[in-house]
Design an enzyme around this catalytic site. Structure first.
Site, short mmCIF file in Angstrom:
data_model
loop_
_atom_site.label_atom_id
_atom_site.label_comp_id
_atom_site.label_asym_id
_atom_site.label_seq_id
_atom_site.Cartn_x
_atom_site.Cartn_y
_atom_site.Cartn_z
N SER A 250 -20.72 6.37 -20.31
CA SER A 250 -19.71 6.51 -21.35
C SER A 250 -18.32 6.67 -20.81
O SER A 250 -18.09 7.18 -19.71
CB SER A 250 -20.05 7.68 -22.27
OG SER A 250 -19.55 8.88 -21.71
N LYS A 251 -17.40 6.20 -21.60
CA LYS A 251 -16.00 6.26 -21.24
C LYS A 251 -15.58 7.71 -21.02
O LYS A 251 -14.89 8.03 -20.07
CB LYS A 251 -15.20 5.64 -22.39
CG LYS A 251 -13.71 5.70 -22.21
CD LYS A 251 -13.05 5.20 -23.49
CE LYS A 251 -11.53 5.23 -23.35
NZ LYS A 251 -10.88 4.66 -24.55
#
Length: 496
Positions: A250-251
């Site tokens: 995930s970012k």
RNA sequence: GGUCGGUUCGUCUAGGGGUCUAGGACACCGCCCUUUCACGGCGGCGACACGGGUUCAAAUCCCGUACCGACUACCA
């Protein structure tokens, strides 16, 4: 005619997993001679941004996946989605739900879902919505009176949906596990599942190739296809790309490493990265890893896609391992083995952006330039190396690597006088080629009773600023007589 | 909680009942080459999640357990 699409939602940059999905769609389309389309799924008005759309398009352009037709923006099709929902309502395949929208409160959405599910434990009948069988007249009247409502699909009481996934095989799901899903929000916004199905029908999509996280959604979508009276496409779900430890990439927690533009900016070659991505979740079944795009297209097939998720390996605490080792290795492999002519334009861009480019490199100094690039690329990993480690070949203004100085220069104080002396000696050379240079340096080392390596390594540190590089004599040749001597005589490195 | 999916070296993977004392690649280690080196060459380390079946024979088929993941939203 096979038609596939890549359909990212613009809520961030082009994610590495999405890039792989795009690649597989692209490879499949090319392999079967079909069309590769692009649709931006910007129905989530709260999270979609233009900035993100731009970043995704940039990432795709870098990878070289140009859509074969006009890009479709899902938000522009909202009227059609609403019409489809209205039609289903009309036909009695959907119903108005007047239940007020429930706010999740401050709990995370996931937690709320799990909590609700746990509470309902096995007693919940997904078909018990009180508005499901509200008489049409009453429903119409309440709607006309302005009462807000969502439109839900009326999932049949019993039965199962089933489809055969090209990757996961035959899959089915009981209706009683599928809620009467919302098609249209009470504010009139179409929801994902409806929008996807409508658009895929409209775009004539024959094969949906997407992440495995949509596997369970597929059953809901098939229900919508059936309600709409359309034949579902073929589906192929791809295994996910996870972070080390098996967690989702995930970012928020993994940052830039998941973004495609990071790799472009870090000096990766699109060809190398595509090659790397292709081998994440797919293999041709051969003992080989370097494939050109043409070979990938030729060999690609859905049935060789894996069912298990892959881990994208990296260590955020270790700068040397900032991204997957294999990706870096592959990039290096491309840099040192691709035809020089294909590499040159990339090197040119890199040098230009580092303000190291000179037009003579394509003119009077073309031969020198090409020879130099060909020699120094041998030890490089990314395009950035040409302007960083390789800077000394293109500019007098370069940095010295402290470790290289300590290890190869300062450890031998005699070099402080030897190197300038060697420079002096080199002045006498008429022919600046390998043998004369080598002979002179070797003789010089012997005269001073030191190992050749000490002189060579010291010279390398002073001439190129780093400890790693091509054969030392080659460095002399590349730099040329004048520059070599000047740097040998310079004392700047000693004062650092 | 439920449903579904998955599980081969640290990582990417080959394999689909006997050819598996499980092959390749990256990484790591060692040796060689060499004036250095993150090039190259050679070698090494290192895996079938676990337990039951089925079978003459199982990494491969079946069941269970564990673990991981997805979905379970008026997000996509």
């Amino acid at each position: 005619m096979i038609r596939v699409r890549f359909a990212p939602s613009p809520t961030g940059y082009l994610h590495i997993g999405s890039a792989r999905t795009a690649l597989f769609n692209y490879l499949y389309a090319r392999h079967v001679g079909g069309k590769f389309l692009l649709r931006i799924e910007d129905t989530d008005i709260a999270r979609s941004t233009e900035e993100s759309t731009r970043s995704i398009l940039e990432g795709l352009a870098w990878l070289g996946f140009a859509p074969d037709e006009e890009i479709v923006y899902q938000s522009e099709n909202a009227p059609k989605h609403r019409a489809a929902a209205a039609r289903l309502l009309d036909e009695g395949k959907a119903y108005r739900d007047f239940t007020p929208k429930i706010e999740t409160g401050d709990k995370s959405i996931k937690e709320a879902i799990v909590e609700r599910a746990r509470a309902n434990q096995g007693v919940k009948n997904l078909r018990d919505n009180e508005y499901r069988d509200l008489p049409k007249a009453e429903s119409d009247a309440r709607a006309a009176a302005g009462e807000p409502f969502a439109i839900r699909l009326k999932v049949p009481m019993d039965g199962t949906t089933s489809f055969t996934d090209a990757v996961y095989g035959p899959l089915d799901r009981n209706y009683d596990e599928i809620e009467d899903l919302v098609l249209l929000r009470s504010d009139g916004h179409p929801l994902y599942n409806l929008a996807v199905v409508c658009d895929d029908i409209e775009m004539g999509i024959t094969d949906v190739i997407r992440g495995q996280d949509h596997l369970t959604n597929t059953h809901k979508q098939i229900l919508i296809y059936e309600a709409l009276g359309a034949a579902p496409p073929r589906f192929a779900h791809l295994p996910l790309i996870l972070a080390p430890g098996g967690k989702k990439l995930s970012k928020r927690i993994h940052g830039e490493i998941v973004s495609m533009t990071t790799y472009r900016d870090a000096g990766f070659l699109a060809a190398a990265f595509r090659n790397f991505l292709a081998l994440l979740g797919w293999s041709a079944g051969e003992e080989r890893e370097i494939y050109s795009m043409e070979e990938l297209i030729e060999k690609f097939s859905l049935d060789r896609i894996h069912q298990s998720n892959a881990t994208f390996n990296f260590d955020s605490n270790n700068p040397r391992r900032w991204t997957d080792d294999k990706a870096i290795w592959m990039n290096a492999e491309y840099i040192r083995t691709m035809p020089l002519g294909e590499l040159l334009p990339f090197v040119k861009d890199e040098l230009k952006s580092a303000k190291l480019w000179r037009d003579e490199y394509e003119d009077d100094e073309k031969t020198w330039f090409e020879t130099t690039i060909d020699i120094i690329r041998e030890r490089f990993f990314t395009l950035k190396d040409f302007s960083m480690q390789g800077r000394a070949y293109f500019s007098e203004d370069f940095d010295f690597d402290q470790a290289a100085l300590d290890k190869n220069l300062k450890k031998f104080p005699d070099l402080r006088t030897w190197l300038p002396e060697l420079g002096e000696r080199l002045e006498s050379l008429n022919e600046w080629t390998h043998d004369p240079i080598y002979n002179l340096v070797a003789a010089f080392a012997e005269e001073n009773g030191t190992k050749l390596g000490v002189i060579m390594n010291g010279a390398r540190a002073v001439l190129s600023g780093v400890a790693v590089g091509p054969s030392m004599i080659a460095v002399f040749e590349i730099l040329g007589k004048e520059r070599s001597i000047m740097r040998l005589k310079s004392q700047v490195a000693w004062n650092l």
